[in-house]
Design a protein around this motif. Structure first.
Motif, PDB file in Angstrom:
ATOM      1  N   SER A 109       0.830  -1.211   0.000  1.00 54.06           N
ATOM      2  CA  SER A 109       0.000   0.000   0.000  1.00 54.06           C
ATOM      3  C   SER A 109       0.862   1.258   0.000  1.00 54.06           C
ATOM      4  O   SER A 109       0.618   2.199  -0.753  1.00 54.06           O
ATOM      5  N   GLN A 110       1.901   1.261   0.828  1.00 49.96           N
ATOM      6  CA  GLN A 110       2.803   2.415   0.884  1.00 49.96           C
ATOM      7  C   GLN A 110       3.560   2.587  -0.420  1.00 49.96           C
ATOM      8  O   GLN A 110       3.697   3.703  -0.932  1.00 49.96           O
ATOM      9  N   ALA A 111       4.044   1.487  -0.976  1.00 52.82           N
ATOM     10  CA  ALA A 111       4.850   1.562  -2.195  1.00 52.82           C
ATOM     11  C   ALA A 111       4.037   2.054  -3.384  1.00 52.82           C
ATOM     12  O   ALA A 111       4.561   2.738  -4.268  1.00 52.82           O
ATOM     13  N   THR A 112       2.747   1.715  -3.416  1.00 51.82           N
ATOM     14  CA  THR A 112       1.906   2.069  -4.561  1.00 51.82           C
ATOM     15  C   THR A 112       0.983   3.252  -4.271  1.00 51.82           C
ATOM     16  O   THR A 112       0.071   3.533  -5.047  1.00 51.82           O
ATOM     17  N   ASP A 113       1.212   3.932  -3.158  1.00 50.51           N
ATOM     18  CA  ASP A 113       0.376   5.080  -2.789  1.00 50.51           C
ATOM     19  C   ASP A 113      -1.086   4.686  -2.693  1.00 50.51           C
ATOM     20  O   ASP A 113      -1.984   5.416  -3.125  1.00 50.51           O
ATOM     21  N   GLY A 114      -1.334   3.503  -2.145  1.00 54.25           N
ATOM     22  CA  GLY A 114      -2.698   3.048  -1.907  1.00 54.25           C
ATOM     23  C   GLY A 114      -3.401   2.478  -3.120  1.00 54.25           C
ATOM     24  O   GLY A 114      -4.577   2.088  -3.018  1.00 54.25           O
ATOM     25  N   ARG A 115      -2.742   2.366  -4.238  1.00 58.21           N
ATOM     26  CA  ARG A 115      -3.402   1.875  -5.448  1.00 58.21           C
ATOM     27  C   ARG A 115      -3.612   0.359  -5.425  1.00 58.21           C
ATOM     28  O   ARG A 115      -4.481  -0.158  -6.128  1.00 58.21           O
ATOM     29  N   VAL A 116      -2.786  -0.355  -4.642  1.00 59.75           N
ATOM     30  CA  VAL A 116      -2.915  -1.807  -4.547  1.00 59.75           C
ATOM     31  C   VAL A 116      -3.176  -2.196  -3.097  1.00 59.75           C
ATOM     32  O   VAL A 116      -2.427  -1.805  -2.199  1.00 59.75           O
ATOM     33  N   ALA A 117      -4.231  -2.951  -2.885  1.00 55.21           N
ATOM     34  CA  ALA A 117      -4.564  -3.463  -1.556  1.00 55.21           C
ATOM     35  C   ALA A 117      -4.394  -4.979  -1.555  1.00 55.21           C
ATOM     36  O   ALA A 117      -4.805  -5.658  -2.495  1.00 55.21           O
ATOM     37  N   ILE A 118      -3.779  -5.499  -0.503  1.00 56.73           N
ATOM     38  CA  ILE A 118      -3.564  -6.939  -0.362  1.00 56.73           C
ATOM     39  C   ILE A 118      -4.301  -7.419   0.883  1.00 56.73           C
ATOM     40  O   ILE A 118      -4.190  -6.814   1.954  1.00 56.73           O
ATOM     41  N   THR A 119      -5.064  -8.498   0.748  1.00 57.33           N
ATOM     42  CA  THR A 119      -5.702  -9.143   1.889  1.00 57.33           C
ATOM     43  C   THR A 119      -5.032 -10.491   2.104  1.00 57.33           C
ATOM     44  O   THR A 119      -4.984 -11.310   1.179  1.00 57.33           O
TER      45      THR A 119
END
Length: 346
Positions: A59-69
């Motif tokens: 999330s930090q690396a992509t500025d929130g564009r990718v979320a992982i569950t």
């Protein structure tokens, strides 16, 4: 888009979300991709600590564009890799050793006397194995490797001391790979596959006499309470793992997101090996201070007996036989490992 997985993500998310972003429908930093990652339950191990950190890192690396569950309940441990290949999961944190029966090159660290510790594992990885196995993941599991690491070293937890080769005879021991199973049979033990949730009651009821597992996981599950003998025989000491993403999903991502995710996973891999010994030492300290158990290390003379041809060849021959079935020159492959380590044939 939560709950979408596999190839459908690559088709539906890859094109749609990027198009919306280009049209300005999504503000900067808005979530565009939501992936589920399957993991294996392994409390106390560096594996769990780092896989649980992936959502925040990405999330930090992509500025929130990718979320992982992250989930440990969607598929069985033995299916954690095939779920990515089949598109049931877009991501997973898979163990190489669980695939050793299907692909022997995934199980080189299970062979007796070959790779003895995390430093040797890294030497072999850096020499050729990481690159080689990345191609295997891609070809056989349709997966891209984002990062690698290793479980804490394997220990033998047992209800009675197993301090000589003769002590193995007749013992029912839980194993998790075919090479260790072959070695146990050669020693007269009874290798027994078993899931982690079954182990504690099996130990309590005497169904098994012990098990091989990560010292960190074994400590977190509190196995020393019922199996107070914690022994280091250097049997299958390293269990590698890999963070995988479905290749179709990966190729459907924009270049900038892939670069950002790769950067985050490179840092995770660095942490995996850099903090490895911290987790091991923490587990060993807890074994002594909380459970009152002094971990035992097999002396050189007993390990030399264990690695004698009459015992170790059972593990090697089963490995070579499976390699031959796949058209792989097993002896030549193992020689590459020995050359990387500067070891000669015993």
């Amino acid at each position: 888009m939560r709950g979408t997985s596999g190839r459908s993500i690559a088709r539906n998310l890859g094109a749609g979300a990027v198009a919306l972003a280009l049209l300005g429908a999504l503000p900067a930093g808005a979530q565009e991709y939501d992936f589920t990652m399957g993991v294996i339950t392994s409390p106390g191990d560096v594996y769990t600590a780092l896989t649980q950190s992936i959502p925040e890192r990405i999330s930090q690396a992509t500025d929130g564009r990718v979320a992982i569950t992250v989930s440990d309940s969607l598929v069985a441990p033995g299916q954690i890799a095939s779920a990515v290949r089949d598109g049931r999961l877009p991501m997973s944190a898979a163990l190489h050793t669980y695939l050793a029966a299907e692909e022997p090159r995934m199980g080189i660290f299970n062979l007796p006397g070959l790779i003895d510790d995390i430093e040797e594992y890294q030497e072999v990885r850096n020499a050729f194995w990481a690159e080689d196995v990345a191609e295997i993941w891609r070809e056989k599991w349709n997966a891209v490797v984002l990062a690698e690491g290793a479980w804490c070293p394997t220990r033998l937890f047992s209800t009675e001391p197993i301090h000589t080769l003769e002590d193995f005879k007749g013992k029912r021991l839980r194993v998790h790979n075919p090479q260790t199973a072959a070695l146990m049979e050669a020693l007269g033990a009874q290798p027994t596959p078993m899931t982690m949730t079954e182990i504690m009651p099996a130990l309590q009821r005497g169904v098994i006499d012990g098990l091989f597992t990560s010292v960190c996981v074994g400590t977190a599950f509190e196995f020393p309470r019922v199996a107070p003998n914690v022994q280091d025989w250097l049997i299958g000491p390293i269990t590698g793992w890999a963070i995988l993403i479905n290749a179709d999903v990966w190729e459907g991502l924009p270049d900038d997101i892939r670069e950002q995710m790769q950067g985050a996973m490179a840092e995770l891999e660095k942490d995996a090996f850099g903090t490895y010994n911290d987790y091991v030492n923490k587990a060993l300290t807890r074994i002594e201070e909380e459970f009152g158990v002094t971990p035992w290390v097999a002396p050189e003379e007993e390990r030399a007996r264990l690695n004698a041809p009459e015992y170790r060849e059972a593990a090697y021959e089963s490995w070579y036989a499976r390699a031959e079935e796949l058209g792989i020159d097993g002896p030549a492959y193992i020689e590459r490992v020995r050359e990387a380590l500067g070891k000669t044939e015993q």
